[in-house]
Design an enzyme around this catalytic site. Sequence first.
Site, PDB file in Angstrom:
ATOM      1  N   HIS A   1      -8.722 118.849  14.580  1.00 11.57           N
ATOM      2  CA  HIS A   1      -7.416 119.350  15.007  1.00 11.57           C
ATOM      3  C   HIS A   1      -7.304 119.479  16.513  1.00 11.57           C
ATOM      4  CE1 HIS A   1      -6.743 120.147  10.853  1.00 11.57           C
ATOM      5  NE2 HIS A   1      -7.735 120.994  10.768  1.00 11.57           N
ATOM      6  N   LEU A   2      -7.643 118.442  17.244  1.00 14.32           N
ATOM      7  CA  LEU A   2      -7.674 118.531  18.695  1.00 14.32           C
ATOM      8  C   LEU A   2      -6.364 118.893  19.355  1.00 14.32           C
ATOM      9  CD1 LEU A   2      -9.964 115.608  19.829  1.00 14.32           C
ATOM     10  CD2 LEU A   2     -10.308 118.029  20.205  1.00 14.32           C
ATOM     11  N   LYS A   3      -5.249 118.493  18.768  1.00 14.95           N
ATOM     12  CA  LYS A   3      -4.019 118.644  19.520  1.00 14.95           C
ATOM     13  C   LYS A   3      -3.317 119.983  19.413  1.00 14.95           C
ATOM     14  CE  LYS A   3      -2.838 113.997  20.574  1.00 14.95           C
ATOM     15  NZ  LYS A   3      -2.662 113.127  21.412  1.00 14.95           N
ATOM     16  N   THR A   4      -3.831 120.929  18.632  1.00 11.52           N
ATOM     17  CA  THR A   4      -3.079 122.184  18.595  1.00 11.52           C
ATOM     18  C   THR A   4      -3.554 123.112  19.704  1.00 11.52           C
ATOM     19  OG1 THR A   4      -4.568 123.296  17.058  1.00 11.52           O
ATOM     20  CG2 THR A   4      -2.753 122.043  16.091  1.00 11.52           C
TER      21      THR A   4
ATOM     22  N   HIS B   1      -4.719 119.766  26.584  1.00 12.87           N
ATOM     23  CA  HIS B   1      -5.313 121.095  26.374  1.00 12.87           C
ATOM     24  C   HIS B   1      -6.771 121.090  26.738  1.00 12.87           C
ATOM     25  CE1 HIS B   1      -1.619 121.558  24.334  1.00 12.87           C
ATOM     26  NE2 HIS B   1      -1.980 120.863  23.280  1.00 12.87           N
TER      27      HIS B   1
END
Lengths: 483, 292
Positions: free
Chosen positions: B107-110, B146
């Site tokens: 879930h890298l993009k949250t 992020h």
Amino acid sequence: MSQPRRSPHDSYETETTDHQTETETILLKHLPLNPDLPSPLQRDAHLQFLIRNLIQGFPSRYISQDASQPWLLYWTLQSFSAMGVALDPNNKQKAIDTIMAWQHPDGGFGGGPGQAAHLLPTYAAARLGGGWDQIDRRKMYKFFVSLKQPDGAFLVAHHAEVDVRGTYCLLVTVHLLNMLTPELLEGIPGFVMSCQTYEGGFSSASQPYFSPEPEGPPTLLDFPRPPLGEAHGGYTFCSLASWTMLQPYLALQKPSLQRPSLNFKTLLRWLVQMQGSEIELGGFRGRTNKLVDGCYSWWVGGCFALLSSLGIVGAHGRDDKHEYATAHQEDEAWDDIDDSLWDRAALQRYILCAGQHPAGGLRDKPPKPADSYHTLYCLAGLSSAQHNVFLSSTRQDAIVRCWKTPPGRSRSFKSETTHEQLRQACFSHSLSWTEEEGTSRILGAQNNRMNATHPVFNLTMTHTEGIMAHFYQQTIPSRPKKT
Amino acid sequence: MNILVEEEKPFSQRPEWADVVPLEQYENVAPLAPIFYTDEYKDATNYFRGIVKSGEMSPRVLELTENIIRQNPGHYSAWQYRYKTLMALKSPLDDELQLMDELAIKHLKTYQVWHHRKLLVQQTRNPGPELEFIANSLQVDMKNYHTWSYRQWILAYFNDDALWSHELEFVESMLESDVRNNSAWHHRFFVAFQSGVRSGDEDRDAIVRRELAFLQAFVLPYSLPQPPLGTPPEVDSQLPCVAAVEFMADIHEAAGGGDLVKATELWKSLANEHDTIRKRYWEYRIAESLKT
């Protein structure tokens, strides 16, 4: 139209150029045969796409958006508004009931019922039309104060991240709902400024450093105060829109304080550089060396009107231009009236030819599927490219003339006067955005025309007036009839 | 640790959860634009609403919130409540970081995955391993916003010489993978110019010279590939380079006087031939330069 040039890779290919080449190959297929006759805006298909979401609901993969329910509703309803479509009274009431279920008992709105209060859902909920008197502004204000940081930034929620999106969402909310105070705004200009990077655009946040003081709170240092993250379209819009909203507040500061400012030269350059070339159909990217994406049509394309309002670019959007514009024929060459520094026709071409999904809705780029987020921001971007919306001093004067001290307020206390001064200034500033008559430029058929949108709030002018008239308890003079 | 993977029962069927009253999301409202939740998600979030109401902070709450964030890593309330529970229970945060390592891969993009790490590291005060973790994440997604801004935060917040010491090397390795990675260039600028003055870097002019030398040594070979000795030189660069033309114009503009004519010529070439999409901007630059 001869085939436009590909972006160079100098025979040294990297992942960046691989992606770029692949995207250009796809976008080439969407180049219109005649640049002035782009694919028409498929209003009905887009409306059907949005209605399906609204009435039938979202499929289970949208669980990922369960904490963003206000956003899903806002993207959908604002898209309707952009296309000049209103909800029927039954669904309108349902919308209000749904929104009010998101209000947190301790103030603010969460991403769904029972979810923690958060600045972004609060912004999305506050701007929807209706249920206004059920919003607990007192508790909401306390919630905002609890998020305020010593460097002028705001956490987006308790124990959550700082970023300039939070600043933007909070500022819009307090403007619309009449919750502005100097205490809340203190320090925000410094924070926004600190997010500007060497490239000219803005990052998500910055890192503060403090020096300890023998007595009293530590002092925030001017240097170092590094931005965290590269210049990015979304954060740039949030920063610039926030800066625009802060103008009345900054003007009310004691003149002896040095007026801080942004580097507008590098900002303008960066914004202009974000527009894709002819082979990218003139769409906008969000960061250097990344791919164009329909949503930046608004986040970056929408920045130019803000820049103009700050007196930076050209002479476009003056009240006296009205006479010039109406004296000319509608079929006057585009260039004669448009003194924007970016290619507005090209952005419209991107949105219409690449942004529209054949099955309805709008998207990042082909061959991606449509979604409600991209639908809104492509349509909002289309609107910015079509219309000049500017800050009219004539309009501002008219609004100020109608201002009445709100009932129950006394002018004998200094803090009351300061509060009222600030609110009046922000009220009139917010409402003086005016569509410059005779300067709209619609690429293709007139049916492609979108309603003009408020460059800071991304609401229609009518909707903005409705909300603010209610919360400020003021009469807003009607606009002069269009000739 | 369970070795056998078995179908997890819904919380509603687990006897150890029988004392919790699950709460439906919408009580008296039929919402507009509903999401079609899976039964699994509805079950978990109903129990989450139940324990939030009662204010429970216990080990089983950690199990429940983990379940939710695996299904929806964007559920910021579950993350917020999980953090508060970890603090209340004084849970071992290194174990939590290990769990986060696993989640981040999927879930890298949250935002929340990265923000949670930030909260934990502020407690553990052990930022070193984070740099390695970040470097590994960047292999998968080398421009993740992020990830890079988290790296900048780690360096700026802890401001430890040992942490800074290998940064230029790190940026160089990222640029070797892709010289066009703007996130990496931004990071380099942050390290060199925006993070204060570290011991040994007091001569700021030397830093500027170092950076210019880096550009000459590193970037130029990539823009003009060197052919093997003895073969005729191949100019593969697709000239002119628009950015270089702009840079030349900037230099002439800064020089002023007679140089403005040269700047104008360059801007005209951009407006009319090499960068026509920005024609109006280049013409604006010409007009502005004439004002001074």
